[in-house]
Motif scaffolding. Sequence first.
Motif, PDB file in Angstrom:
ATOM      1  N   UNK A 103      -5.379   0.738  27.537  1.00 33.95           N
ATOM      2  CA  UNK A 103      -4.058   1.333  27.763  1.00 33.95           C
ATOM      3  C   UNK A 103      -4.184   2.809  28.118  1.00 33.95           C
ATOM      4  N   UNK A 104      -5.006   3.540  27.367  1.00 38.56           N
ATOM      5  CA  UNK A 104      -5.139   4.975  27.623  1.00 38.56           C
ATOM      6  C   UNK A 104      -5.780   5.233  28.989  1.00 38.56           C
ATOM      7  N   UNK A 105      -6.727   4.397  29.378  1.00 34.98           N
ATOM      8  CA  UNK A 105      -7.339   4.556  30.710  1.00 34.98           C
ATOM      9  C   UNK A 105      -6.314   4.318  31.812  1.00 34.98           C
ATOM     10  N   UNK A 106      -5.479   3.302  31.630  1.00 35.43           N
ATOM     11  CA  UNK A 106      -4.460   3.007  32.636  1.00 35.43           C
ATOM     12  C   UNK A 106      -3.444   4.143  32.727  1.00 35.43           C
ATOM     13  N   UNK A 107      -3.116   4.765  31.598  1.00 33.64           N
ATOM     14  CA  UNK A 107      -2.204   5.910  31.618  1.00 33.64           C
ATOM     15  C   UNK A 107      -2.783   7.045  32.461  1.00 33.64           C
ATOM     16  N   UNK A 108      -4.084   7.269  32.315  1.00 39.46           N
ATOM     17  CA  UNK A 108      -4.721   8.339  33.084  1.00 39.46           C
ATOM     18  C   UNK A 108      -4.631   8.063  34.585  1.00 39.46           C
ATOM     19  N   UNK A 109      -4.725   6.799  34.946  1.00 41.78           N
ATOM     20  CA  UNK A 109      -4.636   6.439  36.363  1.00 41.78           C
ATOM     21  C   UNK A 109      -3.200   6.539  36.888  1.00 41.78           C
ATOM     22  N   UNK A 110      -2.252   6.223  36.030  1.00 37.17           N
ATOM     23  CA  UNK A 110      -0.859   6.093  36.475  1.00 37.17           C
ATOM     24  C   UNK A 110      -0.032   7.366  36.404  1.00 37.17           C
ATOM     25  N   UNK A 111      -0.390   8.288  35.518  1.00 44.33           N
ATOM     26  CA  UNK A 111       0.544   9.357  35.187  1.00 44.33           C
ATOM     27  C   UNK A 111       0.866  10.280  36.373  1.00 44.33           C
ATOM     28  N   UNK A 112      -0.125  10.633  37.169  1.00 41.96           N
ATOM     29  CA  UNK A 112       0.153  11.529  38.303  1.00 41.96           C
ATOM     30  C   UNK A 112       1.064  10.865  39.329  1.00 41.96           C
ATOM     31  N   UNK A 113       0.759   9.662  39.812  1.00 41.33           N
ATOM     32  CA  UNK A 113       1.666   9.037  40.778  1.00 41.33           C
ATOM     33  C   UNK A 113       3.055   8.727  40.210  1.00 41.33           C
ATOM     34  N   UNK A 114       3.133   8.414  38.921  1.00 43.18           N
ATOM     35  CA  UNK A 114       4.437   8.117  38.305  1.00 43.18           C
ATOM     36  C   UNK A 114       5.293   9.382  38.235  1.00 43.18           C
ATOM     37  N   UNK A 115       4.704  10.494  37.802  1.00 48.58           N
ATOM     38  CA  UNK A 115       5.445  11.759  37.745  1.00 48.58           C
ATOM     39  C   UNK A 115       5.862  12.184  39.150  1.00 48.58           C
ATOM     40  N   UNK A 116       4.956  12.038  40.096  1.00 52.07           N
ATOM     41  CA  UNK A 116       5.272  12.400  41.485  1.00 52.07           C
ATOM     42  C   UNK A 116       6.448  11.570  42.009  1.00 52.07           C
ATOM     43  N   UNK A 117       6.445  10.269  41.714  1.00 48.49           N
ATOM     44  CA  UNK A 117       7.521   9.391  42.167  1.00 48.49           C
ATOM     45  C   UNK A 117       8.849   9.753  41.519  1.00 48.49           C
ATOM     46  N   UNK A 118       8.806  10.130  40.228  1.00 50.79           N
ATOM     47  CA  UNK A 118      10.036  10.502  39.519  1.00 50.79           C
ATOM     48  C   UNK A 118      10.647  11.766  40.108  1.00 50.79           C
ATOM     49  N   UNK A 119       9.819  12.747  40.420  1.00 48.55           N
ATOM     50  CA  UNK A 119      10.316  13.991  41.008  1.00 48.55           C
ATOM     51  C   UNK A 119      10.885  13.749  42.406  1.00 48.55           C
TER      52      UNK A 119
END
Length: 335
Positions: free
Chosen positions: A47-63
């Motif tokens: 789970x923590x590894x997947x968060x590291x992969x996802x967090x930048x694109x997810x934040x970018x998409x939200x903005x």
Amino acid sequence: MPVNILAIESSCDETSAAVIADGKVLSNIIANQSVHEQYGGVVPELASRAHQENIVPVVDAALKKAGMVPADLNAIAFTQSPGLIGSLLVGSCFAKSMALALDVPLIAVHHMQAHVLANFIEDPKPAFPFLCLTVSGGHTQIVLCESPLQMRVIGETTDDAAGEAFDKSAKLLGLPYPGGPLIDKYAKEGDPFKFKFPEPQIPGLNFSFSGLKTAILYFLQDNRAKQADFVEANLRDICASIQHRIVTILLNKLVKASQETGVREISIAGGVSANSGLRQGLKEYGEKHQWNVYIPKFEYCTDNAAMIAMTAHYKYLAGAFSPLDTIPSARAAFE
């Protein structure tokens, strides 16, 4: 000028980011993790590894969906507790770094408080005071809410949570993970009164689901001994009966809480509040007991950053900011 807040949720196996402007959610992006299905449950390290992969694109998409750039933000919020510590660390470190880089306040949010405030994302909103039945995979609580930031747990589970009762029952039935939604799916086609399961007699407003789980285990063992294909032949009725009992356990305690407090503004929250049986049952109990009932949209029931953003909105108005050395906690007490 509007107050714009970016919120990050990473407590378990969803990476989510949302942007809120003056209390209005402009975006709510969620990345789910399918890697856990083959293991029958969430694997913390994966789970923590997947968060590291996802967090930048997810934040970018939200903005981008909110039509903003980082310079437009007035604060950064994140889930501080409770949750898987490795997952929480990913979100907290990202949020701290962004707050430091932008020189804006940091807001730490309690995950369970945020679930309650999911009821404030859209209209109609409950009036204070109100009761919230918060039901998720790891928590089952009745919360008395006197203001957005004043909440008190008046009843909670002493062992398994309602979500665990659903998932463990599903596992006993041989259903794949996550099993709770599958019980809900099959229950829609079954008879909820076909099989009788006991209601635990727990004093006060607390819950217990371990005895129900044991009763279901023995029920299945006894009937399988008589009929090898018993589960396959009766799956829909079994699921409907299990769901009916879990829902009545929850709602009967909620009735007691309403009677003891005199509060008739009633809401639900948490992942299990997406269960169709619970949603329908709450509406029926609401009509019977003359409650004003509030049920969040499905997308705001499971873990999501919109609820973190809504909580951060109220904390920002109260000036409840957090220092950069705030430490995430797997089991922090409800505030």
